[in-house]
Design an enzyme around this catalytic site. Structure first.
Site, mmCIF file in Angstrom:
data_model
loop_
_atom_site.group_PDB
_atom_site.id
_atom_site.type_symbol
_atom_site.label_atom_id
_atom_site.label_comp_id
_atom_site.label_asym_id
_atom_site.label_seq_id
_atom_site.Cartn_x
_atom_site.Cartn_y
_atom_site.Cartn_z
ATOM 1 N N LYS A 130 0.857 -1.185 0.124
ATOM 2 C CA LYS A 130 0.016 -0.090 0.080
ATOM 3 C C LYS A 130 1.047 1.094 -0.002
ATOM 4 O O LYS A 130 1.920 1.017 0.489
ATOM 5 C CB LYS A 130 -0.822 -0.181 1.267
ATOM 6 N N ASP A 170 -6.869 4.370 -4.633
ATOM 7 C CA ASP A 170 -7.629 4.099 -3.240
ATOM 8 C C ASP A 170 -8.343 5.456 -2.993
ATOM 9 O O ASP A 170 -8.511 6.442 -4.016
ATOM 10 C CB ASP A 170 -6.632 3.747 -2.275
HETATM 11 P P1 NDP Z 1 -12.825 7.990 -3.099
HETATM 12 O O1 NDP Z 1 -11.804 8.767 -2.904
HETATM 13 O O2 NDP Z 1 -13.485 7.558 -4.290
HETATM 14 O O3 NDP Z 1 -13.964 8.326 -2.086
HETATM 15 C C1 NDP Z 1 -13.692 8.440 -0.708
HETATM 16 C C2 NDP Z 1 -15.104 8.757 -0.164
HETATM 17 O O4 NDP Z 1 -15.176 8.442 1.257
HETATM 18 C C3 NDP Z 1 -15.638 9.977 -0.364
HETATM 19 O O5 NDP Z 1 -17.026 10.244 -0.208
HETATM 20 C C4 NDP Z 1 -14.898 11.033 0.848
HETATM 21 O O6 NDP Z 1 -15.613 12.149 1.153
HETATM 22 C C5 NDP Z 1 -15.278 9.846 1.842
HETATM 23 N N1 NDP Z 1 -14.064 9.857 2.898
HETATM 24 C C6 NDP Z 1 -12.804 9.968 2.819
HETATM 25 N N2 NDP Z 1 -12.108 10.203 3.961
HETATM 26 C C7 NDP Z 1 -13.157 10.291 4.933
HETATM 27 C C8 NDP Z 1 -13.136 10.725 6.168
HETATM 28 N N3 NDP Z 1 -11.886 10.790 6.906
HETATM 29 N N4 NDP Z 1 -14.203 10.957 6.908
HETATM 30 C C9 NDP Z 1 -15.636 10.806 6.004
HETATM 31 N N5 NDP Z 1 -15.508 10.414 4.825
HETATM 32 C C10 NDP Z 1 -14.286 10.133 3.989
HETATM 33 O O7 NDP Z 1 -12.308 6.503 -2.517
HETATM 34 P P2 NDP Z 1 -12.893 4.996 -2.800
HETATM 35 O O8 NDP Z 1 -14.256 5.067 -2.816
HETATM 36 O O9 NDP Z 1 -11.859 4.359 -3.794
HETATM 37 O O10 NDP Z 1 -12.281 4.297 -1.364
HETATM 38 C C11 NDP Z 1 -13.198 4.261 -0.076
HETATM 39 C C12 NDP Z 1 -12.741 3.002 0.717
HETATM 40 O O11 NDP Z 1 -12.835 1.911 -0.055
HETATM 41 C C13 NDP Z 1 -11.415 3.421 1.557
HETATM 42 O O12 NDP Z 1 -11.492 2.730 2.698
HETATM 43 C C14 NDP Z 1 -10.680 2.585 0.427
HETATM 44 O O13 NDP Z 1 -9.268 1.821 1.141
HETATM 45 C C15 NDP Z 1 -11.697 1.384 0.288
HETATM 46 N N6 NDP Z 1 -11.630 0.459 -0.733
HETATM 47 C C16 NDP Z 1 -11.136 1.066 -2.091
HETATM 48 C C17 NDP Z 1 -10.880 0.202 -3.351
HETATM 49 C C18 NDP Z 1 -11.091 0.608 -4.658
HETATM 50 O O14 NDP Z 1 -10.887 0.010 -5.649
HETATM 51 N N7 NDP Z 1 -11.176 2.118 -4.905
HETATM 52 C C19 NDP Z 1 -10.729 -1.421 -3.042
HETATM 53 C C20 NDP Z 1 -10.997 -1.673 -1.840
HETATM 54 C C21 NDP Z 1 -11.207 -0.760 -0.837
HETATM 55 P P3 NDP Z 1 -14.473 13.624 0.878
HETATM 56 O O15 NDP Z 1 -14.758 13.723 -0.643
HETATM 57 O O16 NDP Z 1 -15.318 14.411 1.682
HETATM 58 O O17 NDP Z 1 -13.321 13.296 1.041
#
Ligand code: NDP
Length: 449
Positions: A130, A170
């Site tokens: 990571k 991510d």
């Molecule tokens: P994105 O950046 O596309 O979206 C993240 C979302 O989560 C946004 O809506 C963001 O809001 C919100 N968010 C981020 N940080 C915080 C926080 N500290 N508190 C509240 N809301 C928060 O990321 P992904 O959708 O790709 O990833 C989301 C999760 O899924 C993560 O945990 C990631 O590790 C996990 N994941 C992702 C994979 C992938 O293929 N993308 C694979 C496996 C797991 P805002 O815009 O306000 O920051």
């Protein structure tokens, strides 16, 4: 757990904490695994004699580097970049890059540690890693993001490669960032290889990769429900986040006949009791992926409730899909969900439930799909992208989706095999033991490395 086993977990954790001070999320992730593994290790001394758990909790390599770049005003900015190469016993390091101001060593080590088990569960030959940076893409222009990505890759490129370490996206790293990173790698190395996944479809990407984490998470929950003679159809679902994982979770729930009623971002959540249908989801995708706006705008456009500064767990639901970030479901939230009749949780995000919250779900014996199993569809499809890149050909949407679906079913079966406790399945235990066995056996075979 017996007193003796519990003392062994505590002794092991004392050492981990002493060696990795201040890395709270890493301690949390390791403790969860140690608790479910220790009774199994007691019955299988070969792993204890070879100190596999101790070795797995120590990264093979940690890279930290300076990322200087120039903003649009001509001012120099300095961020810190990281890559944690956690374990390569079963394949090249594989795992995403996170760009977010909260990124630090402990968070990336927890994510890399989880990734090792998750990747093993996919049945594909991928080790765990990571990386990322404490860079905040929010409010930055495309040019600023490009200059940052180019500087980040100027250093990272010497440590990665299609047979060494293959990063992906991510939080904060989507198609735009992967494009800038890939372009810089290709330019510096003068080679076109599958060194990153999540690429654009015209330059080596795989169909379904964008959708894979959300789709896979819904497939996993559908498997859990099916095992109880139930399904997603007709279920009310709460979803947190509004990024990649959340968006495609909503899309797949809709396709399977369920109804998603919430989405959120780091500012608050929206509650739409009528359901987020395809048209409203298209609005969210444009809002988040193109205009990069706030979810509150959804409430203004569709005249629904917006709750500032909170997560959506107070809303009554049948299934919860935490899809934003780590530790977004507290012990209290977990109790509220169970009290309101939640039957299943699919962790789209990595470790979105606190340690105490997880205990609430396990004690209430609901269907609880932990991230390393439920969200493995993303990295699994990255693995499929690597296969296609190596073969220099691409599969159709239907082919990739069928393979993804098959992999999720296989992960679910492994969890059932190792997690069954009477007529209930402890998916946390099942995922941890199944993932561990594959990596541990490879480490035993390969000697002391
Ligand atoms: P994105 O950046 O596309 O979206 C993240 C979302 O989560 C946004 O809506 C963001 O809001 C919100 N968010 C981020 N940080 C915080 C926080 N500290 N508190 C509240 N809301 C928060 O990321 P992904 O959708 O790709 O990833 C989301 C999760 O899924 C993560 O945990 C990631 O590790 C996990 N994941 C992702 C994979 C992938 O293929 N993308 C694979 C496996 C797991 P805002 O815009 O306000 O920051």
């Amino acid at each position: 757990m017996s007193k003796d086993v519990s003392a062994k977990v505590n002794a092991f954790m004392d050492k981990v904490i002493e060696k990795n001070p201040g890395e709270d999320e890493f301690h949390q992730a390791v403790r969860e695994v140690a608790e479910s593994l220790m009774p199994f290790l007691e019955e299988n001394p070969k792993y204890q004699e070879a100190k596999i758990l101790e070795r797995i909790a120590e990264p093979e390599r940690v890279l930290m580097f300076r990322v200087p770049w120039m903003d649009d005003k001509g001012e120099i900015q300095i961020n810190r970049g990281y890559r944690i190469e956690m374990n390569s016993a079963i394949g090249p390091y594989k795992g995403g890059l996170r760009f977010h101001p909260t990124v630090n060593l402990g968070i990336l080590k927890f994510l890399a540690f989880e990734q090792v088990f998750k990747n093993a569960l996919t049945t594909l030959p991928m080790g765990g890693g990571k990386g990322g940076a404490d860079f905040d893409p929010k409010g930055k222009s495309d040019n600023e993001v490009m200059r940052f990505c180019q500087s980040f890759m100027a250093e990272l490129q010497r440590h990665i490669g299609p047979d060494t370490d293959v990063p992906a996206g991510d939080i904060g790293v989507g198609g735009r960032e992967i494009g800038f990173l890939f372009g810089q790698y290709r330019r510096l190395r003068n080679e076109f290889t599958g060194v990153l996944t999540g690429k654009g479809l015209t330059w080596g990407g795989s169909l379904i990769r964008t959708e894979a984490t959300g789709y896979g998470c819904v497939y996993f929950v559908e498997e859990m429900l099916n095992s109880k003679g139930d399904s997603i159809k007709g279920k009310i679902c709460t979803v947190s986040g509004s990024g990649n994982v959340a968006q495609y979770t909503v899309e797949k729930v809709n396709q399977l006949g369920g109804k998603c009623v919430t989405l959120s971002d780091s500012s608050g959540y929206i509650y739409d009791p009528a359901g987020i249908d395809a048209e409203k989801l298209a609005f969210v995708m444009e809002l988040k992926n193109v205009r990069r706006g706030r979810i509150e705008e959804y409430a203004d456009k569709y005249g629904v409730k917006y709750v500032n500064g909170k997560c959506p767990w107070e809303i009554k639901c049948d299934v919860a899909f935490p899809s934003a970030t780590q530790n977004e479901i507290s012990e209290e939230d977990a109790k509220t969900l169970v009290k309101n009749g939640c039957k299943a949780v699919g962790e789209g995000a990595n470790m979105p439930t606190t340690f105490e919250g997880t205990q609430v779900f396990l004690n209430s014996k609901i269907l609880f799909g932990p991230g390393k199993a439920a969200n493995a569809g993303g990295v699994a499809t990255s693995g499929l992208e690597m296969c296609q890149n190596s073969m220099r050909m691409s599969w159709t949407r239907e082919e990739v989706d069928a393979k993804l679906h098959g992999i999720i079913k296989a992960i679910h079966s492994q969890c059932m095999q190792y997690g069954r406790e009477g007529n209930w399945v402890n998916y946390v235990k099942g995922a941890n033991i199944a993932g561990f066995i594959k990596v541990a056996d490879a480490m035993l075979d390969q000697g002391l490395v």
